[in-house]
Design a protein around this motif. Structure first.
Motif, PDB file in Angstrom:
ATOM      1  N   SER A 230      -0.635  -3.975  -3.505  1.00 25.79           N
ATOM      2  CA  SER A 230      -1.246  -2.650  -3.696  1.00 25.79           C
ATOM      3  C   SER A 230      -0.194  -1.558  -3.810  1.00 25.79           C
ATOM      4  N   THR A 231       0.892  -1.808  -4.546  1.00 27.70           N
ATOM      5  CA  THR A 231       1.916  -0.787  -4.772  1.00 27.70           C
ATOM      6  C   THR A 231       1.905  -0.288  -6.217  1.00 27.70           C
ATOM      7  N   ARG A 232       0.959  -0.788  -7.032  1.00 23.50           N
ATOM      8  CA  ARG A 232       0.803  -0.340  -8.414  1.00 23.50           C
ATOM      9  C   ARG A 232       2.092  -0.542  -9.215  1.00 23.50           C
ATOM     10  N   THR A 233       2.667  -1.705  -9.114  1.00 21.99           N
ATOM     11  CA  THR A 233       3.909  -1.973  -9.844  1.00 21.99           C
ATOM     12  C   THR A 233       3.699  -2.036 -11.349  1.00 21.99           C
ATOM     13  N   GLY A 234       2.543  -2.537 -11.784  1.00 21.76           N
ATOM     14  CA  GLY A 234       2.293  -2.667 -13.205  1.00 21.76           C
ATOM     15  C   GLY A 234       3.085  -3.801 -13.833  1.00 21.76           C
ATOM     16  N   ASP A 235       2.906  -3.978 -15.151  1.00 24.12           N
ATOM     17  CA  ASP A 235       3.559  -5.086 -15.839  1.00 24.12           C
ATOM     18  C   ASP A 235       5.070  -4.914 -15.911  1.00 24.12           C
ATOM     19  N   GLU A 236       5.549  -3.661 -16.024  1.00 26.90           N
ATOM     20  CA  GLU A 236       7.000  -3.471 -16.087  1.00 26.90           C
ATOM     21  C   GLU A 236       7.653  -3.880 -14.769  1.00 26.90           C
TER      22      GLU A 236
ATOM     23  N   GLN B 142       0.822  -1.215   0.000  1.00 23.86           N
ATOM     24  CA  GLN B 142       0.000   0.000   0.000  1.00 23.86           C
ATOM     25  C   GLN B 142       0.853   1.261   0.000  1.00 23.86           C
ATOM     26  N   ASN B 143       2.041   1.211  -0.588  1.00 22.21           N
ATOM     27  CA  ASN B 143       2.874   2.383  -0.835  1.00 22.21           C
ATOM     28  C   ASN B 143       3.058   2.506  -2.345  1.00 22.21           C
ATOM     29  N   ARG B 144       2.749   3.675  -2.893  1.00 20.84           N
ATOM     30  CA  ARG B 144       2.788   3.862  -4.347  1.00 20.84           C
ATOM     31  C   ARG B 144       4.212   3.701  -4.876  1.00 20.84           C
ATOM     32  N   SER B 145       4.383   2.812  -5.851  1.00 17.37           N
ATOM     33  CA  SER B 145       5.699   2.548  -6.424  1.00 17.37           C
ATOM     34  C   SER B 145       5.688   2.857  -7.913  1.00 17.37           C
ATOM     35  N   THR B 146       6.842   3.301  -8.409  1.00 24.03           N
ATOM     36  CA  THR B 146       7.025   3.507  -9.839  1.00 24.03           C
ATOM     37  C   THR B 146       7.908   2.390 -10.388  1.00 24.03           C
ATOM     38  N   VAL B 147       8.160   2.452 -11.694  1.00 26.16           N
ATOM     39  CA  VAL B 147       9.005   1.435 -12.315  1.00 26.16           C
ATOM     40  C   VAL B 147      10.413   1.479 -11.734  1.00 26.16           C
ATOM     41  N   SER B 148      10.925   2.688 -11.466  1.00 21.56           N
ATOM     42  CA  SER B 148      12.272   2.801 -10.904  1.00 21.56           C
ATOM     43  C   SER B 148      12.351   2.157  -9.529  1.00 21.56           C
TER      44      SER B 148
ATOM     45  N   ALA C 209       8.031 -16.397  -0.022  1.00 18.58           N
ATOM     46  CA  ALA C 209       6.689 -15.797  -0.141  1.00 18.58           C
ATOM     47  C   ALA C 209       6.815 -14.417  -0.768  1.00 18.58           C
ATOM     48  N   LEU C 210       6.048 -14.169  -1.826  1.00 13.02           N
ATOM     49  CA  LEU C 210       6.022 -12.881  -2.512  1.00 13.02           C
ATOM     50  C   LEU C 210       4.565 -12.505  -2.734  1.00 13.02           C
ATOM     51  N   HIS C 211       4.159 -11.339  -2.180  1.00 20.99           N
ATOM     52  CA  HIS C 211       2.771 -10.872  -2.274  1.00 20.99           C
ATOM     53  C   HIS C 211       2.726  -9.702  -3.263  1.00 20.99           C
ATOM     54  N   LEU C 212       1.994  -9.887  -4.370  1.00 16.31           N
ATOM     55  CA  LEU C 212       1.845  -8.852  -5.399  1.00 16.31           C
ATOM     56  C   LEU C 212       0.374  -8.645  -5.730  1.00 16.31           C
ATOM     57  N   ASN C 213      -0.502  -8.795  -4.762  1.00 17.71           N
ATOM     58  CA  ASN C 213      -1.925  -8.631  -5.004  1.00 17.71           C
ATOM     59  C   ASN C 213      -2.262  -7.184  -5.342  1.00 17.71           C
ATOM     60  N   ASP C 214      -3.284  -7.002  -6.184  1.00 15.71           N
ATOM     61  CA  ASP C 214      -3.804  -5.673  -6.530  1.00 15.71           C
ATOM     62  C   ASP C 214      -2.700  -4.773  -7.075  1.00 15.71           C
ATOM     63  N   ASN C 215      -2.039  -5.203  -8.164  1.00 12.89           N
ATOM     64  CA  ASN C 215      -0.928  -4.434  -8.717  1.00 12.89           C
ATOM     65  C   ASN C 215      -1.052  -4.218 -10.222  1.00 12.89           C
ATOM     66  N   PHE C 216      -2.259  -4.434 -10.773  1.00 15.49           N
ATOM     67  CA  PHE C 216      -2.503  -4.194 -12.199  1.00 15.49           C
ATOM     68  C   PHE C 216      -1.561  -5.035 -13.068  1.00 15.49           C
ATOM     69  N   LEU C 217      -1.356  -6.262 -12.694  1.00 15.16           N
ATOM     70  CA  LEU C 217      -0.525  -7.175 -13.474  1.00 15.16           C
ATOM     71  C   LEU C 217      -1.398  -7.917 -14.484  1.00 15.16           C
ATOM     72  N   HIS C 218      -0.873  -8.100 -15.695  1.00 13.16           N
ATOM     73  CA  HIS C 218      -1.615  -8.773 -16.754  1.00 13.16           C
ATOM     74  C   HIS C 218      -0.903 -10.072 -17.148  1.00 13.16           C
ATOM     75  N   ASP C 219      -1.319 -10.621 -18.288  1.00 17.13           N
ATOM     76  CA  ASP C 219      -0.780 -11.913 -18.717  1.00 17.13           C
ATOM     77  C   ASP C 219       0.723 -11.861 -18.974  1.00 17.13           C
ATOM     78  N   VAL C 220       1.245 -10.677 -19.347  1.00 19.14           N
ATOM     79  CA  VAL C 220       2.683 -10.565 -19.612  1.00 19.14           C
ATOM     80  C   VAL C 220       3.470 -10.861 -18.343  1.00 19.14           C
TER      81      VAL C 220
ATOM     82  N   LEU D 134       3.009 -17.261  -3.932  1.00 22.48           N
ATOM     83  CA  LEU D 134       3.004 -16.127  -4.853  1.00 22.48           C
ATOM     84  C   LEU D 134       1.570 -15.620  -4.941  1.00 22.48           C
ATOM     85  N   ASP D 135       1.308 -14.486  -4.297  1.00 21.23           N
ATOM     86  CA  ASP D 135      -0.052 -13.936  -4.210  1.00 21.23           C
ATOM     87  C   ASP D 135      -0.264 -12.966  -5.365  1.00 21.23           C
ATOM     88  N   LEU D 136      -1.104 -13.353  -6.321  1.00 17.10           N
ATOM     89  CA  LEU D 136      -1.435 -12.504  -7.473  1.00 17.10           C
ATOM     90  C   LEU D 136      -2.928 -12.204  -7.517  1.00 17.10           C
ATOM     91  N   THR D 137      -3.594 -12.263  -6.383  1.00 19.17           N
ATOM     92  CA  THR D 137      -5.033 -11.989  -6.354  1.00 19.17           C
ATOM     93  C   THR D 137      -5.307 -10.535  -6.712  1.00 19.17           C
TER      94      THR D 137
END
Length: 741
Positions: free
Chosen positions: A411-417, A383-389, A434-445, A463-466
């Motif tokens: 919930s850090t908005r990492t995106g596909d990149e 829940q901390n906003r993250s950019t690609v960098s 354990a790696l939690h990446l839920n709610d991060n706008f990740l797609h099939d890529v 690996l949490d991708l919910t």
């Protein structure tokens, strides 16, 4: 991806027979084994009847359905209760049922009573806690979320706590979700409990979460603070969600860093802490309490100033293991300060910075922390906003870090990149499970990248991708399969690791006992030699004194000296023989140990050869699997190309269909225009015929006959519209199918 909860076998209702302890390395019994309690069945008919009657009184029901009610009570008890553990959570236990339970369990060998989430009321709680007086085996009581207030019974409960000498844990707190069933003992009752614990020497755990202790006044915190200045047994204190203000908490914290040396766990989450003075008091605890290990401060208002004060204390602290400072709005400045401090800390293993407004600067500092710190195992920055960098910095840090076990980036908005670089980092990290990446706008890529990494990663089990828009179910199933494979591998390796550790510790213990025995023997030999030397010196001094006082009897004394010399010579020879014998014995032991070492070496070589054979077989199996995978991929590629060619053919047929359809529509339009023109001409001819008289009509006809061309053929007189219609009818195409299989 929630995992299914497995079935757990019902525990036995008879107490386990535990053998008495053994002396280390000797095998001798230490003391006498305690007399075991009588093996009386817990769930008897009388037991079920009494509890059913208590339930009936609490609910105001009659006795017309007694048999059915008793059967339900029996089934409930058989599913939740054992001789040592009485556990009825969320079962509607009220005052009379609690009283019946306290009477029935009196003098029984019960060790735990867990009645969380019921409504036992103040009277029922007093009866349950009072059992600690008459039941010496009772160690743990949980009465959380029972709507307790202790308005009139606080003194009685406090007196019981003061007198008990066996109770170890007392849970009176509730969770944040308990709602109206939460306990509300308030500040006054908390003060009485604190006063009672001043002289208590058994309680180590006290849970008081969400009890409105700070809603009215600070007396409860003052009393608890005084208690912590004198109590020498309490190690865990939970005070989350009690509306505590800074002034009250300062009264609580001051005695901890001045006098207390036993407290290890303190929870102050979800209160109203906001001042720098509170942060300084916490920093003093971190700097001066060597036993302090867990500090929970989530959902407060410390902000970046409080975080910097705590960071300065963490530079010196060498005991804190868990720090939760989430939801405190510390921002980038606080994150940078904590990261720089923890680069010098080698004890903290778990850090939570959830929802703190951290951006690029803070992410860069956290990446540097992961590159430097070698003990941090769990990091929560969700829940901390993250950019690609920021994601790239964390991913690069994971290629260097070797200690992190769990990372939460939800919930850090990492995106596909960001997801792609994190997925690639999984190939190199050796410990992340354990790696939690839920709610991060990740797609099939991103999902495909994780699949490629997990194929070679054998450590990640979670690996949490919910809550991510990954639509490819094949990808999700592949990720689930890989994590399940890693979970099975971890479970299979755990027994072997424990066996190796037990074997190693056993060998070390045996060697230690042998070394201690040898040391004791050598010390005894040294002591004997020193005693003989002292005796020899004492004899010589006596002889000198005797010679000085009796110069006239030199011959007799000379004979005595010769006799003494002969005796000493014999003793010395005996000593030499004894030492030679001991030397021979030690050489034989050394030879025996050498032969044992040689045999052990041969066994190790044989085991290594077996391991190499197994490794070779595994390599052959892997090679066979790779060839099969390559064949399957080639067939899939051929099928894909064939489908693409069919798709091109279908597209061409669809284009021809639309061209023919357009031609038909144009022909139909021409026919419609021709029909309209024909109708207008007929109407005009009729009007002209009606308006002329016979003579004029005749003249007009003659004139028309003289000027008209010769009659056309039937084919030429056919209207253009009709021809067009005929052409349209014959040229109407049949539409192609929508798709080609």
């Amino acid at each position: 991806m929630a995992s299914a909860e497995g079935k757990v076998a019902a525990p036995s209702r008879t107490p386990a027979r535990v053998p008495p302890p053994l002396a280390k390395g000797k095998g001798a019994l230490v003391g006498k084994a305690k007399k075991e309690p009588e093996n009386v069945p817990l769930i008897s008919d009388e037991f079920v009847h009494e509890i059913y009657m208590g339930y009936s009184k609490d609910q105001g029901e009659g006795l017309d359905r007694m048999a059915e009610g008793k059967q339900m009570i029996r089934e409930m008890l058989e599913a939740n209760v054992t001789v040592e553990n009485f556990r009825l959570r969320h079962k509607g236990v009220a005052m009379h049922a609690a009283g019946a339970i306290s009477k029935l369990l009196k003098n029984r060998p019960v060790q735990r009573i867990n009645l969380y989430g019921n409504c036992v009321s103040n009277y029922g709680a007093r009866d349950i806690i009072g059992m600690s007086r008459s039941t010496p085996t009772l160690k743990h009581i949980n009465l959380g979320a029972n709507m307790l207030t202790f308005d009139d019974d606080g003194g009685a409960v406090a007196k019981i706590i003061k007198d008990t000498t066996t109770l170890v844990t007392l849970e009176l707190g509730s969770s944040k979700k308990a709602g109206s069933s939460a306990n509300q003992i308030g500040s006054d009752a908390c003060g009485l409990i604190g006063d009672a614990l001043l002289t208590n020497t058994s309680l180590t755990y006290l849970g008081l979460n969400y009890n409105r202790i700070g809603a009215d006044n600070a007396e409860g915190c003052i009393s608890l603070g005084n208690m912590l200045g004198f109590n020498t047994t309490l190690t865990t204190l939970k005070l989350a969600g009690n509306q505590l203000e800074d002034a009250a908490v300062e009264h609580l914290l001051y005695p901890i860093h001045t006098n207390n040396r036993t407290l290890r766990y303190l929870s102050l989450s979800d209160n109203s802490l906001r001042t720098e003075e509170t942060a300084r008091a916490l920093a003093l605890i971190l700097a001066n309490t060597p036993s302090f290990a867990v500090l929970l401060l989530a959902h407060n208002h410390l902000e970046f100033r409080g975080a910097r004060i705590l960071a300065d204390a963490l530079r010196l602290n060498r005991s804190l293991v868990v720090l939760d400072i989430g939801n405190n709005n510390i921002g980038d400045q606080g994150a940078v300060a904590l990261s720089e401090a923890l680069c010098q800390n080698n004890t903290l293993t778990s850090l939570s910075l959830k929802n703190n407004g951290i951006h690029d600067e803070g992410w860069a500092a956290l990446a540097q922390l992961l590159c430097t710190n070698a003990v941090l195992a769990r990091l929560d920055v969700s829940q901390n906003r993250s950019t690609v960098s920021g994601c790239v910095a964390i991913a690069e840090a994971l290629t260097v870090n070797r200690s992190l076990v769990e990372l939460n980036l939800g919930s850090t908005r990492t995106g596909d990149e960001g997801g792609a670089v994190l997925g690639a980092a999984l190939l190199t990290h050796p410990a992340l499970t354990a790696l939690h990446l839920n709610d991060n706008f990740l797609h099939d890529v991103s999902g495909a990248e994780f699949v490629r990494s997990l194929e070679f990663n054998h450590m990640l089990t979670t690996l949490d991708l919910t809550s991510n828009p990954i639509a490819n179910h094949v990808t999700l199933r592949a990720i689930a399969a890989f994590t399940a494979r890693n979970t099975r591998r971890a479970k299979a390796q755990e027994p072997n690791r424990l066996k190796d550790e037990i074997h190693r510790l056993t060998l070390q213990e045996n060697r230690l006992f042998e070394a201690l025995e040898e040391l004791a023997r050598q010390q005894q030999l040294t002591k004997d030699a020193e005693s003989a030397k002292e005796q020899h010196v004492h004899n010589q001094e006596n002889q000198k004194i005797q010679l000085a006082f009796d110069m006239g009897n030199m011959q007799s004394e000379l004979k005595k000296l010769q006799a003494t010399r002969e005796t000493l010579t014999a003793e010395l020879a005996a000593k030499k023989d004894e030492i030679e014998l001991q030397k021979q014995t030690m050489l034989e032991q050394a030879e025996f140990l050498s032969s044992e070492l040689k045999a052990e070496t041969e066994r190790v070589v044989a085991a290594r050869a077996t391991l190499e054979s197994i490794t070779k077989q595994m390599q052959e199996l892997v090679s066979t699997r790779d060839e099969r995978l390559k064949h399957i991929l080639d067939e899939s590629e051929a099928t894909r190309k064939e489908n693409e060619e069919k798709k091109v053919i279908v597209d061409e047929m669809r284009e021809k269909y639309y061209e023919l359809k357009k031609t038909v529509e144009e022909a139909e339009e021409r026919k419609r225009v021709s029909d309209a023109l024909k109708v207008k001409m007929a109407a005009a001819a009729s009007a002209s015929l009606l308006g002329l008289d016979g003579a004029a009509n005749s003249s007009a006809q003659n004139l028309f006959a003289s000027s008209s061309p010769p009659p056309a053929t039937a084919a030429a007189a056919t209207p253009p519209a009709a021809s067009a219609a005929t052409a349209t009818t014959t040229a109407t195409p049949t539409p192609p199918p929508a798709s080609v299989p």
